[in-house]
Design a protein around this motif. Structure first.
Motif, PDB file in Angstrom:
ATOM      1  N   GLN A 185       0.851  -1.188   0.000  1.00 31.20           N
ATOM      2  CA  GLN A 185       0.000   0.000   0.000  1.00 31.20           C
ATOM      3  C   GLN A 185       0.890   1.242   0.000  1.00 31.20           C
ATOM      4  OE1 GLN A 185      -3.313   0.151  -0.246  1.00 31.20           O
ATOM      5  NE2 GLN A 185      -3.306  -2.077  -0.476  1.00 31.20           N
ATOM      6  N   CYS A 211      -3.949  -1.963  -6.851  1.00 31.91           N
ATOM      7  CA  CYS A 211      -3.622  -2.988  -5.856  1.00 31.91           C
ATOM      8  C   CYS A 211      -4.875  -3.751  -5.395  1.00 31.91           C
ATOM      9  CB  CYS A 211      -2.957  -2.346  -4.645  1.00 31.91           C
ATOM     10  SG  CYS A 211      -1.243  -1.900  -4.961  1.00 31.91           S
ATOM     11  N   ALA A 239      -3.744   2.568  -5.384  1.00 38.89           N
ATOM     12  CA  ALA A 239      -4.625   1.828  -4.484  1.00 38.89           C
ATOM     13  C   ALA A 239      -5.679   1.044  -5.271  1.00 38.89           C
ATOM     14  CB  ALA A 239      -5.292   2.801  -3.521  1.00 38.89           C
ATOM     15  N   ARG A 245      -1.137   7.862  -5.754  1.00 41.91           N
ATOM     16  CA  ARG A 245      -1.573   7.011  -4.640  1.00 41.91           C
ATOM     17  C   ARG A 245      -2.998   6.487  -4.853  1.00 41.91           C
ATOM     18  NH1 ARG A 245       2.249   9.995  -1.971  1.00 41.91           N
ATOM     19  NH2 ARG A 245       1.062  11.924  -2.030  1.00 41.91           N
ATOM     20  N   ARG A 246      -3.874   7.344  -5.394  1.00 35.81           N
ATOM     21  CA  ARG A 246      -5.261   6.920  -5.627  1.00 35.81           C
ATOM     22  C   ARG A 246      -5.311   5.806  -6.675  1.00 35.81           C
ATOM     23  NH1 ARG A 246      -6.711  11.303  -7.379  1.00 35.81           N
ATOM     24  NH2 ARG A 246      -6.947  10.850  -9.590  1.00 35.81           N
TER      25      ARG A 246
END
Length: 1184
Positions: free
Chosen positions: A14, A38, A35, A31-32
């Motif tokens: 993460q 992932c 995420a 990051r968005r």
């Protein structure tokens, strides 16, 4: 969307939260999206594929700016997750994920960590095996980004990539139909060859595989299916690969064919696309056999490629190099990640370039460095220095060429730019090649790259000067000049064979004449380039190249006028608007006044009227100041006041000294400071580099042309005081260096062997005034400036250059100041200061006014002994030299009629000095050579009162054993020479029990071993001189001992021409002179018991000995290594004395030995008498 399944079981890191102080928007998009990616798990449905497609597109299109606060490990983890989601049977997705790998690693400047690299490499290699060929381009881009600076971590994949059937070899081969794929594969290989400091490099077999692959690409012509720009990029990648192998891999080109093949392709690539030039090169260049010379030059340590970042130029301030932030994609890859450039000049936009040979005007592209796509097409040098020539990236391959538009120059401009980058890449690769081979090997290819004067009517051969004069790109011109400078650097010994001749009737051109012709052509072409150049940065390189040429060319063997032309053409540039041009111009003038100084041609140039050569130059150089700018004389004593020391015939002031003084102390002129913005804003003086260079030129003038500099002695004293009183330590330091040179020049004038007439010397009273000014000025403050130890050390060196005659006339308080400061600084914790202080004390202890001062000599001895125990080798070496000087002073004092010094000098201190010298004789050669000199002097100085004491007996034995050991050791020849010299000094002390002591035979054995077998003839000469020192027969010991010495000298005479070293032959005559002198000396001391041994030797080798003694008597050959040789009359007298002694020896009745030896000597004198016709040589001798 519903088909995409969310699963927490897929291992994915993460992304970390953004730091609180970072801008919230930065990295949020990554990051968005990360995420979301992932959260996905492998799913073969079309909706899942669509979701992955969209996510990958969004990740690729996200705006990643510098400082996005994205952690490298997050990027690596994301890429691993993306690959896990994309099966290899999905060509489009594999292509997309490959683009993502390339894009993210490139834009965010990330080097994948070892944890994730293994998976990503396995994935991309498998993709090449399994996917369609149309995806190869993107996959290879990704592979190139992954292996960048990771070559050492790819070891287990190298067989699959670079083995016999390796992927990269197959895809980069000529059989590959897609030129873009071939280029991308070569780029991958080049990135694999990059080095990382501290990491293992490619194994040698893989290095050779890559080298051959790159060489084949460079040798191959362009295929019909490849466009010109792709071909240029292919060549650039191959060149970069070879450069990385040479730099980081330290690849050694030991095979002539291998080096010749590389130099051939480099020469071909150097001219790639140059307008109006199409050269055909052989596959291999072969060297020209050179005359034997010692081409050993120190190789500078090379930094690895990734050691520093490479700034680019801020074009608004050309004189100041600043890192520039790069906004467009790949343009920053190499600038940030690989710094290996050597080239100093920077890109500038010029108004045009006159093509001197073609008559055309080429306008370089006005595009900035950052406007070009950087797909593996840049160049780089080697040592981590700022390199604008590496403005393009070698790292990744871009499939897009849309960075160019018609408005930016169109295809023609783009094409020229890429061709120029190939030429630059070849030149930078050539620079790396130069640094990886020995200079003597390089000079075999001199004629392939350096121009020669063309025959009448024949065209000029292509060379580095062709690029300097004809290339439209200022960067390429500067690059060529940098390579030429590297070739010229350290070439003094090679060029020293050059000789001009007016004999044109020879059937062939001698090598010396060819080199002289080449030097003349270099001068001509560089001066042409100087006149034609419009770019300030390239102009700086031309002048630096000229300075390198001037420093190495043998002007004492060449016809006059070469330096005059350089001198007259460089004068206007001293006031150029660009400070770098001004500084390099002064550097060139410094090179002129330091080369083979003093040269009559330069002497005349220095005496030229001040305005000569400047007023007619303003039309060519519109940025210059008026020609009378230097006439503003600085405050200080006028010429009339200092003319007491002016040599006859030099009343004309030296314009160069006046220029340098003005540059150092006068305020700058606004009209000449257009590019000084980067230097000390608000300063009223010239920029610091300019002032420092002016001080260096003054120091060089003081060293080489002191007769001209001495006119300005007091004025220069004021300049030094001003410099040493400034806040800038570098200005202070150069002021101290100038003071040292002036002091040394004054000392040289007063040396006994000086050729300067007494009335031409500076009077002692003026020297006293000069040094009083220095000691009342800022010099003492500099000596005590512990914040700047380099300045302290330099001030110590300056203080040691005071004229002894002037020191004795200084005020008493100034003398005490000098001594007190030096003795105090000897306790400094800084090694530089301590070494300089030790040396200065070693100079002072030789001053006539100080050497009989027992207290000063004792204080100096204690200080030196303390320094001899320092951890620094340099300090110990200087201290040992000073100890040698101090013991020389003891010997001088011993020879004076007044015995008070010997009586007052402490015996305990003598013991301490002997112990320290013994320990120092076991140290490194630098220390040992002077330690043994000191031992010899100390043993010579010892008085009977010392020798009688039991405390001295053991130390004397140890000292002599240390000398014997050093004579026999395989140390440097200077050390052994000094040991033999010291042994001769020991033999001079009549109070020592030479002849009866147990060490006598050991001492003679050591010297006889050296005189017969040492490879170095100067050491043999010194040992023969030592063997002839004892003045009494009993000092030679027993009959056997005497016989050993006699036989060894005869053997040495016999072997006096036995050497394989050509350099030793010049000492043969001196060696024979010294041995003959020793043999005659032994004959003049022989006892009756020694005669049988002498007779036996003469029966065996009489003719040989007689012939060499006759040469000794008649030739006048000099004993170069043992001081002034005896005159012919003295030699004649030596033989007569030996004959007279033989007549006085009481031999047994009926013994014919004495008569035979006398007959031998009489025959020598008779032959000498017959040949010289001198009267009175024999009467009275034969009657005995």
């Amino acid at each position: 969307m519903a088909a995409v399944q969310v699963a927490g079981s897929v291992p994915c890191r993460q992304p970390r939260e953004a730091p609180r102080d970072a801008t919230p928007e930065r990295g949020n998009g990554f990051r968005r999206l990360s995420a979301r990616l992932c959260a996905l798990r492998p799913d073969d449905s079309s909706s899942a594929r669509t979701e992955i497609h969209l996510l990958l597109d969004q990740l690729i299109s996200e705006n990643y700016t510098e400082g996005s606060c994205v952690a490298p490990e997050d990027v690596s983890a994301l890429l691993v997750q993306a690959c896990q989601l994309v099966p290899l049977n999905q060509n489009h997705l594999v292509s997309k994920v490959s683009q993502l790998i390339h894009h993210l690693l490139n834009r965010l400047q990330v080097i994948v960590d070892e944890q994730h690299l293994d998976f990503l490499l396995a994935y991309t290699i498998s993709a090449i095996h399994q996917c369609s060929s149309w995806t190869y381009m993107e996959i290879l881009q990704a592979l190139a980004a992954l292996v960048y600076c990771n070559g050492s971590k790819c070891q287990k994949y190298l067989p699959e990539l670079l083995g016999k059937t390796g992927l990269l070899l197959k895809l980069s081969g000529s059989a590959q139909s897609d030129p873009e794929v071939r280029r991308a594969a070569v780029h991958c290989m080049a990135n694999l060859c990059l080095s990382v400091p501290g990491q293992p490099y490619l194994e040698e077999p893989y290095q050779n595989i890559c080298f051959q692959a790159f060489l084949t690409i460079l040798q191959s012509p362009k295929s019909s299916d490849m466009d010109d720009i792709t071909f240029c990029m292919l060549l650039q990648n191959a060149l970069k690969g070879i450069q990385s192998l040479l730099n980081g891999g330290r690849m050694k080109l030991t095979q002539t064919d291998e080096l010749g093949a590389l130099l051939a392709v480099l020469k071909k690539s150097m001219f790639h696309g140059l307008p109006g030039l199409n050269i055909e090169m052989p596959t291999v260049l072969y060297p020209t056999p050179l005359p034997q010379y010692d081409g050993r030059t120190p190789i500078k340590p090379q930094q690895s490629e990734s050691s520093t970042s490479r700034p680019t130029l801020n074009k608004k301030k050309k004189s100041k190099v600043k890192p520039k932030k790069i906004q467009q994609g790949e343009e920053e890859e190499e600038e940030e990640k690989e710094s290996s450039g050597e080239i100093e000049a920077a890109p500038v936009t010029g108004t045009g370039r006159v093509n001197l040979h073609e008559g055309n005007t080429w306008c370089p592209s006005s595009l900035g460095v950052q406007s070009l796509p950087l797909d593996g097409s840049g160049t780089a040098g080697k040592d981590g220095v700022s390199s604008p020539f590496s403005s393009s990236s070698w790292k990744r391959v871009s499939s897009s060429e849309s960075d160019y538009s018609d408005a930016e120059g169109g295809m023609q401009s783009k094409m020229r730019s890429y061709q120029a980058k190939v030429r630059q890449g070849a030149l930078v690769c050539f620079l790396s090649t130069i640094k990886s081979i020995e200079k003597k090997v390089l000079y075999g290819y001199w004629s392939a790259f350096i121009p020669d004067t063309p025959e009448l009517g024949s065209p000029q051969s292509v060379s580095l000067m062709t690029l300097t004069l004809k290339d439209p790109s200022p960067k390429t011109r500067a690059c060529a000049l940098q390579v030429l400078s590297a070739i010229l650097e350290g070439s003094k010994q090679f060029l020293s064979v050059a000789e001009d001749t007016s004999d044109h009737r020879r059937a062939f051109t001698p090598f010396s004449v060819m080199i002289a012709s080449s030097i003349r052509e270099l001068h001509r072409c560089l001066l042409l380039a100087l006149v034609a150049e419009s770019s300030s940065q390239t102009l700086t390189q031309i002048i630096k190249c000229l300075a390198n040429l001037v420093s190495n060319a043998p002007y004492n063997r060449l016809k006059l006028s070469l330096l005059t032309k350089v001198w007259n053409q460089i004068k206007p540039y001293i006031r150029h608007k660009d400070v770098n041009v001004r500084v390099s111009s002064l550097t060139l003038l410094g090179a002129i006044v330091s080369t083979h100084a003093p040269l009559p041609e330069v002497q005349l140039l220095l005496q030229q009227p001040c305005s000569s050569g400047l007023s007619n130059s303003n039309s060519a150089t519109p940025h210059l100041c008026p020609p009378d700018w230097w006439k503003k004389a600085p405050a200080g004593p006028s010429l009339e006041e200092t003319s007491v020391s002016s040599p006859k015939g030099s009343s004309e002031p030296c314009w160069l000294i006046r220029l340098c003084i003005s540059t150092v102390i006068l305020p700058k002129e606004d009209s000449c400071s257009g590019s000084d913005a980067g230097y000390a804003a608000g300063s009223t003086y010239e920029p610091s580099p300019m002032r420092l260079e002016a001080l260096q030129v003054l120091a060089l003038l003081a060293r080489g042309y002191f007769s001209m500099t001495q006119v300005y002695l007091m004025e220069l004293g004021e300049v030094i005081c001003k410099c040493m009183g400034e806040a800038d330590p570098s200005i202070q330091l150069h002021g101290a260096k100038l003071l040292e040179e002036l002091g040394t020049g004054l000392i040289q004038q007063y040396k006994p062997e000086s050729t300067v007439a007494p009335d031409q010397r500076i009077p002692v009273f003026l020297v006293v005034m000069f040094w009083t000014m220095m000691l009342n000025g800022p010099l003492p403050r500099a000596l005590q400036n512990s914040e700047h130890p380099t300045l302290q050390a330099s001030a110590c060196d300056a203080l040691s250059s005071i004229l002894p005659e002037a020191f004795s006339n200084l005020p008493n308080d100034r003398q005490i100041l000098c001594i007190t400061v030096l003795l105090g600084l000897n306790d400094s914790k800084n090694r530089l200061v301590k070494a300089a202080t030790s040396r200065a004390l070693g100079v002072y202890v030789l001053f006539p006014c100080l050497r009989q001062d027992v207290i000063f000599v004792a204080d100096t001895a204690n200080a030196i002994l303390m320094s001899l125990e320092d951890k620094s080798l340099n300090v110990r070496a200087k201290a040992a030299w000073s100890l040698g000087n101090l013991t020389d002073t003891l010997i001088v004092n011993m020879e004076t009629p007044d015995p008070s010094f010997q009586e007052e000098f402490s015996g305990l201190l003598l013991l301490k000095m002997l112990r320290s010298a013994i320990e120092a004789s076991k140290d490194k050669d630098k220390v040992k050579s002077n330690a043994v000199r000191a031992l010899g002097n100390l043993l010579h100085f010892l008085q009977p009162s010392h020798i009688e004491k039991p405390t001295f007996a053991e130390i004397i034995e140890e000292s002599i054993q240390a000398l014997i050991s050093t004579v026999l050791t395989e140390a440097a020849m200077k050390v052994r020479w000094n040991a033999c010299y010291a042994m001769g000094n020991v033999f001079r002390n009549p109070a020592l029990p030479l002849g009866t002591a147990p060490w006598t035979s050991q001492a003679y054995n050591a010297l006889t071993s050296v005189v017969t077998s040492c490879k170095n003839f100067k050491v043999r000469i010194r040992s023969a001189a030592a063997l002839s020192v004892p003045g009494k027969r009993e000092q030679y010991g027993s009959v056997d001992q005497y016989a050993q010495v006699w036989n060894a000298l005869v053997t040495a005479l016999q072997k006096s021409e036995d050497t394989t070293d050509f350099l030793e032959f010049k000492y043969c005559a001196s060696l024979r002179t010294q041995i003959c002198q020793a043999l005659i000396h032994l004959l003049s001391l022989a006892s009756a018991l020694d005669l049988p041994c002498i007779k036996k030797t003469l029966e065996l080798n009489g003719n040989m000995v007689q012939s060499y003694i006759l040469q000794f008597l008649k030739s006048g050959a000099e004993g170069e290594d043992t001081g002034a040789p005896p005159s012919l009359q003295e030699r004649d007298q030596m033989v007569k004395m030996a004959l007279k002694h033989m007549g006085s020896v009481q031999a047994p009745t009926g013994d014919t030995t004495r008569r035979a030896i006398m007959g031998f000597l009489e025959e020598i004198l008779a032959v000498c008498f017959d040949s010289s016709g001198s009267q009175g040589a024999l009467p009275g001798l034969t009657s005995q």
